[in-house]
Design a protein around this motif. Structure first.
Motif, PDB file in Angstrom:
ATOM      1  N   ARG A  44       2.166   1.806  -3.456  1.00  0.00           N
ATOM      2  CA  ARG A  44       1.096   2.164  -4.261  1.00  0.00           C
ATOM      3  C   ARG A  44       0.873   3.876  -4.250  1.00  0.00           C
ATOM      4  NH1 ARG A  44      -3.723   3.849  -4.417  1.00  0.00           N
ATOM      5  NH2 ARG A  44      -4.044   3.790  -2.208  1.00  0.00           N
ATOM      6  N   ARG A  45       0.777   3.942  -3.010  1.00  0.00           N
ATOM      7  CA  ARG A  45       0.656   5.687  -2.798  1.00  0.00           C
ATOM      8  C   ARG A  45       1.518   6.565  -3.279  1.00  0.00           C
ATOM      9  NH1 ARG A  45      -1.552   5.756   3.531  1.00  0.00           N
ATOM     10  NH2 ARG A  45      -3.603   4.595   3.360  1.00  0.00           N
TER      11      ARG A  45
ATOM     12  N   GLU B  52       1.015  -1.206   0.016  1.00  0.00           N
ATOM     13  CA  GLU B  52      -0.070   0.125  -0.028  1.00  0.00           C
ATOM     14  C   GLU B  52       0.987   1.414   0.175  1.00  0.00           C
ATOM     15  OE1 GLU B  52      -3.161   2.400   0.121  1.00  0.00           O
ATOM     16  OE2 GLU B  52      -3.001   0.721  -0.451  1.00  0.00           O
TER      17      GLU B  52
END
Length: 261
Positions: free
Chosen positions: A97-98, A94
């Motif tokens: 991804r950010r 995550e």
């Protein structure tokens, strides 16, 4: 998922995780130095996948720690085969991804060329529109400059205002020309009256001003007489010279009071 699940730090421009922070989160019971040595043996390379450094300590000697890349941290989390390991791996995914979402999208050379052509076409279209807008104004100004005859300062100020050069009255325009040294006032006469302005000879020779004798009617005798003080009048060339001088003054000062937008 908390953004502070495992602290992410910057290491030479890359995202990294403290090996000790990861060891603590995964709740590994093996001592850190023993555990990390075993993990490195899975094929990780120092300088590429991790860096060794000494961490600050609240007391005693500093402890050896390691800055792990997110890829290495993900793999170490998978190796543990625990719920904590799965949670850590999802957290690192995550985080990546950010970061990628915040990075500008890469475009191909063909897309870059297409965007460049669009920008160039837009500039050309804006230029053509601007030229079309300015052409009538330029023609009108050329008519003023090329016109025969002369005008008073009051009429000259009106022309400058109508063409969007400056909003100014005749008297203030005279003051400007006095300020520039284009005009001058002869010495005050014996009666203490302020005499009319005169044009500098150089400006007359340049064709900017002309001086014309004026006639008036004697109020007592009704006789027509010629004034001893000739009237300064502005030529078409003079109007253009004034416009250029005002433009120069505008660039020399932060703002010129009264200039039309």
């Amino acid at each position: 998922m908390s953004a502070q699940l495992i602290p992410i730090r910057d290491q030479d421009g890359r995202q990294a995780v403290s090996g000790r922070d990861l060891h603590s989160f995964l709740e590994v019971t093996t001592p850190y130095t023993t555990w990390i040595s075993r993990m490195i043996e899975y094929g990780f390379t120092e300088g590429q996948d991790f860096l060794t450094f000494l961490s600050e300590s609240t007391g005693g000697r500093p402890s050896t720690d390691h800055a792990l890349t997110l890829d290495m941290a993900k793999e170490l989390s998978m190796i543990q085969r625990t719920e904590r390991g799965k949670q850590a791996r999802q957290y690192f995914i995550e985080c990546e991804r950010r970061v990628k979402a915040l990075q500008p999208k890469e475009i191909s050379p063909a897309e870059q060329m297409a965007l460049g052509l669009q920008a160039a076409q837009k500039l050309l279209a804006e230029k053509d529109t601007k030229i079309a807008e300015l052409a009538p104004k330029a023609e009108a100004w050329d008519d003023v400059v090329g016109a025969k005859g002369t005008m008073s300062f009051r009429d000259a100020a009106k022309v400058l205002h109508e063409h969007g050069v400056i909003s100014i009255g005749g008297n203030r325009l005279i003051d400007k020309c006095l300020e520039w040294g284009w005009l001058y006032r002869p010495n005050t006469n014996s009666e203490g009256k302020t005499p009319a302005v005169r044009a500098k000879q150089a400006k007359i020779e340049q064709g900017i001003f002309v001086e014309k004798a004026t006639t008036y009617t004697d109020r007592w005798t009704g006789e027509k007489k010629i004034s001893t003080a000739p009237q300064v009048r502005v030529t078409g060339k003079g109007i253009d010279a004034i416009r250029k001088r005002l433009a120069k003054q505008e660039t020399e000062q932060p703002a010129l009071e009264g200039v039309a937008a």
